[in-house]
Design a protein around this motif. Sequence first.
Motif, mmCIF file in Angstrom:
data_model
loop_
_atom_site.group_PDB
_atom_site.id
_atom_site.type_symbol
_atom_site.label_atom_id
_atom_site.label_comp_id
_atom_site.label_asym_id
_atom_site.label_seq_id
_atom_site.Cartn_x
_atom_site.Cartn_y
_atom_site.Cartn_z
ATOM 1 N N ASP A 55 -9.804 14.077 -21.897
ATOM 2 C CA ASP A 55 -8.578 14.441 -21.192
ATOM 3 C C ASP A 55 -8.928 15.011 -19.831
ATOM 4 N N VAL A 56 -8.263 14.494 -18.786
ATOM 5 C CA VAL A 56 -8.535 14.970 -17.434
ATOM 6 C C VAL A 56 -7.225 15.356 -16.763
ATOM 7 N N LYS A 57 -7.232 16.490 -16.075
ATOM 8 C CA LYS A 57 -6.054 16.866 -15.283
ATOM 9 C C LYS A 57 -6.166 16.213 -13.908
ATOM 10 N N LEU A 58 -5.133 15.448 -13.543
ATOM 11 C CA LEU A 58 -5.136 14.770 -12.241
ATOM 12 C C LEU A 58 -4.672 15.771 -11.187
ATOM 13 N N VAL A 59 -5.628 16.431 -10.567
ATOM 14 C CA VAL A 59 -5.307 17.533 -9.664
ATOM 15 C C VAL A 59 -4.727 17.010 -8.354
ATOM 16 N N GLU A 60 -5.349 15.982 -7.806
ATOM 17 C CA GLU A 60 -4.891 15.495 -6.511
ATOM 18 C C GLU A 60 -4.977 13.969 -6.433
ATOM 19 N N CYS A 61 -3.889 13.370 -5.945
ATOM 20 C CA CYS A 61 -3.893 11.922 -5.773
ATOM 21 C C CYS A 61 -4.370 11.616 -4.358
ATOM 22 N N LYS A 62 -5.368 10.741 -4.246
ATOM 23 C CA LYS A 62 -5.934 10.419 -2.929
ATOM 24 C C LYS A 62 -5.528 9.014 -2.490
ATOM 25 N N GLY A 63 -4.349 8.612 -2.862
ATOM 26 C CA GLY A 63 -3.902 7.264 -2.494
ATOM 27 C C GLY A 63 -4.184 6.287 -3.608
ATOM 28 N N GLN A 112 0.830 -1.217 0.000
ATOM 29 C CA GLN A 112 0.000 0.000 0.000
ATOM 30 C C GLN A 112 0.860 1.261 0.000
ATOM 31 N N HIS A 113 1.948 1.208 0.757
ATOM 32 C CA HIS A 113 2.853 2.349 0.834
ATOM 33 C C HIS A 113 3.433 2.656 -0.554
ATOM 34 N N ILE A 114 3.908 1.616 -1.232
ATOM 35 C CA ILE A 114 4.509 1.807 -2.566
ATOM 36 C C ILE A 114 3.447 2.266 -3.564
ATOM 37 N N ALA A 115 2.264 1.630 -3.503
ATOM 38 C CA ALA A 115 1.191 1.982 -4.448
ATOM 39 C C ALA A 115 0.827 3.461 -4.316
ATOM 40 N N ALA A 116 0.770 3.951 -3.075
ATOM 41 C CA ALA A 116 0.421 5.363 -2.856
ATOM 42 C C ALA A 116 1.519 6.268 -3.434
ATOM 43 N N GLU A 117 2.782 5.887 -3.221
ATOM 44 C CA GLU A 117 3.886 6.696 -3.780
ATOM 45 C C GLU A 117 3.842 6.706 -5.303
ATOM 46 N N LYS A 118 3.578 5.541 -5.887
ATOM 47 C CA LYS A 118 3.529 5.441 -7.352
ATOM 48 C C LYS A 118 2.400 6.310 -7.907
ATOM 49 N N ALA A 119 1.253 6.235 -7.245
ATOM 50 C CA ALA A 119 0.091 6.982 -7.727
ATOM 51 C C ALA A 119 0.383 8.485 -7.714
ATOM 52 N N LYS A 120 1.092 8.916 -6.700
ATOM 53 C CA LYS A 120 1.428 10.335 -6.528
ATOM 54 C C LYS A 120 2.229 10.875 -7.725
ATOM 55 N N GLU A 121 3.005 9.978 -8.352
ATOM 56 C CA GLU A 121 3.873 10.420 -9.451
ATOM 57 C C GLU A 121 3.089 11.033 -10.615
ATOM 58 N N LEU A 122 1.818 10.634 -10.753
ATOM 59 C CA LEU A 122 1.037 11.133 -11.897
ATOM 60 C C LEU A 122 0.325 12.454 -11.589
ATOM 61 N N GLU A 123 0.376 12.878 -10.334
ATOM 62 C CA GLU A 123 -0.326 14.114 -9.943
ATOM 63 C C GLU A 123 0.102 15.273 -10.841
ATOM 64 N N GLY A 124 -0.882 16.056 -11.296
ATOM 65 C CA GLY A 124 -0.579 17.216 -12.123
ATOM 66 C C GLY A 124 -0.614 16.910 -13.615
ATOM 67 N N GLN A 125 -0.554 15.646 -13.994
ATOM 68 C CA GLN A 125 -0.536 15.316 -15.421
ATOM 69 C C GLN A 125 -1.939 15.379 -16.032
ATOM 70 N N ILE A 126 -1.969 15.567 -17.357
ATOM 71 C CA ILE A 126 -3.251 15.513 -18.084
ATOM 72 C C ILE A 126 -3.262 14.212 -18.872
ATOM 73 N N LEU A 127 -4.228 13.356 -18.585
ATOM 74 C CA LEU A 127 -4.234 12.028 -19.205
ATOM 75 C C LEU A 127 -5.640 11.643 -19.674
ATOM 76 N N PRO A 128 -5.709 10.795 -20.719
ATOM 77 C CA PRO A 128 -7.027 10.355 -21.188
ATOM 78 C C PRO A 128 -7.729 9.421 -20.201
ATOM 79 N N VAL A 129 -9.030 9.664 -20.048
ATOM 80 C CA VAL A 129 -9.855 8.876 -19.111
ATOM 81 C C VAL A 129 -11.079 8.363 -19.865
ATOM 82 N N LEU A 130 -11.368 7.070 -19.742
ATOM 83 C CA LEU A 130 -12.634 6.554 -20.272
ATOM 84 C C LEU A 130 -13.696 6.766 -19.189
ATOM 85 N N VAL A 131 -14.709 7.575 -19.523
ATOM 86 C CA VAL A 131 -15.727 7.932 -18.530
ATOM 87 C C VAL A 131 -16.702 6.758 -18.343
ATOM 88 N N GLU A 132 -16.850 6.306 -17.103
ATOM 89 C CA GLU A 132 -17.667 5.111 -16.858
ATOM 90 C C GLU A 132 -19.041 5.407 -16.272
#
Length: 496
Positions: A475-483, A409-429
């Motif tokens: 395209d969505v801007k990942l403003v904040e990573c919540k874990g 969980q610790h590593i997963a949270a750190e990894k997820a944080k790396e994408l914060e601020g990026q603009i990436l394509p999202v399939l809306v569900e």
Amino acid sequence: METTKNMQISAGEIPVMEPQRQFYYMDQAKKLIREREENLGRKLTAHVETFGCQMNARDSEKLRGILDTIGFVQVDTEEADFVIYNTCTVRENANNKVYGRLGTLGSYKKKHPAMMIALCGCMMQEEHVVERLKKEFRFVNLVFGTHNIFKFAELVVRALTEKKMVVDIWEGTTEIVENLPVERKYSFKSGVNIMFGCNNFCSYCIVPYVRGRERSREPKDIIREIERLVADGVVEVMLLGQNVNSYGKNLDQPITFAELLQEIEKIEGLERIRFMTSHPKDLSDELIEVMAQSKKICKHMHLPLQSGSSRILKKMNRHYDKEQYLALVGKLRAAIPDIAITTDIIVGFPGETTEDFLETMDVVKKVRYDSAFTFIYSKRSGTPAAEMEDQVPEAEVKEHFDMLLKEVQHIAAEKAKELEGQILPVLVEQVNEHDRSLLTGRLSNNSVVHFSCAADPASGADMAADTSLIGKIVDVKLVECKGFYYLGELCGSVVK
Ligand code: SAH
Ligand code: SF4
Ligand code: F3S
């Protein structure tokens, strides 16, 4: 509904060939259901409850397709006229859950005797389960297995007309019956079986015993199914198999999984391709190459490790060791730098020492998984591991399991944080379940994003989410990573 190839059948003639035979029984079932409806003065309801993996989820869509065709209204509660449990037996607790829920269902049925209950799926392929049902759960109307699920319509007719418990379990099959109705959960994405069964016999695993030998579908059938899905609004497919990397090896005209992917990539209108599960022993350089070149294959690899100890991996019959696994991850990352890697890990396999466990921790720290499913070893009777001596004491397993979970969980949270601020394509569900002003979707790497659609300030605050975006890639801007998920904002317009 995906396909309803209704055949013209003259009355009184029961076709022998499939799927024609099932269409005949769907017509019969329809009549029987209509009669019941007329007697009751209302529609009949049905509920399918799914346990287990994506294979079972897809099978449940097939059950729902039939239920829909024969006239049941599907409901979200088990207080229905027909309840079907599609079961899983991969771990003991999956099994126990079914017995527990069945008890509750039995009490409900006492008050509603006309109710029908069916059980199917992997658990039913075990003899001791069916024996127990026959003894302790006499109120169940229908029991069938994984190999004859395509016969659901025929079995429903039997259950509707016979007074006693109908049991039909096949030991195995070489048959693959196609082109029956399917009711998808999502309009824009779908699972697609590319193969059934498993030949690997990992020593802890019951799946090969309950799902039978590996059978690949013909590539042309898979392509045709995906083309039809795309014509019906699907933009993302998840190719399903217990070991997709060995797809096609046993076909009359062998083809590799990488070749199949290249064919699927050509389908116009299809935007995203996912697959699971990849067995490390069969992951080819060709597949890595195809993934690296692809515009549609998602940058996500679910690569079950099971254990980081080469000694335990050998006892598990996994056919790779720690070094080979790490080398594979190295190759994947070199070819596809932004790939997300996820995994499955078992703690407490018979004979696992603290040293072995620390090898697993070492791999977890080296690979840095984006997420991992961690399981406590569960003894499955009939598997070689169940016969092994030195089963690990529970307290030790629990301690290791907690350590592993924390690290993962610790590593997963750190990894997820790396994408914060990026603009990436999202399939809306879908619209967010808790906040109706947000939409929820997934990144290519499978992470969940909740995001706001830029509201038009002139129209006032608290805009409801724009549901027209569901099923689209934006395209969505990942403003904040919540874990484990992100909060984001819609950027500009629809991409696809
Ligand atoms: N075919 C897939 C896995 C299917 S089962 C593969 O080879 O990776 C899903 C996961 O359940 C497995 O990856 C494994 O981690 C877990 N599992 C299977 N049998 C188990 C058992 N007896 N006890 C605990 N976990 C088990
Ligand atoms: Fe089970 Fe191994 Fe087959 Fe996966 S590959 S389903 S873990 S036997
Ligand atoms: Fe369970 Fe069967 Fe899947 S045992 S994990 S539902 S293949």
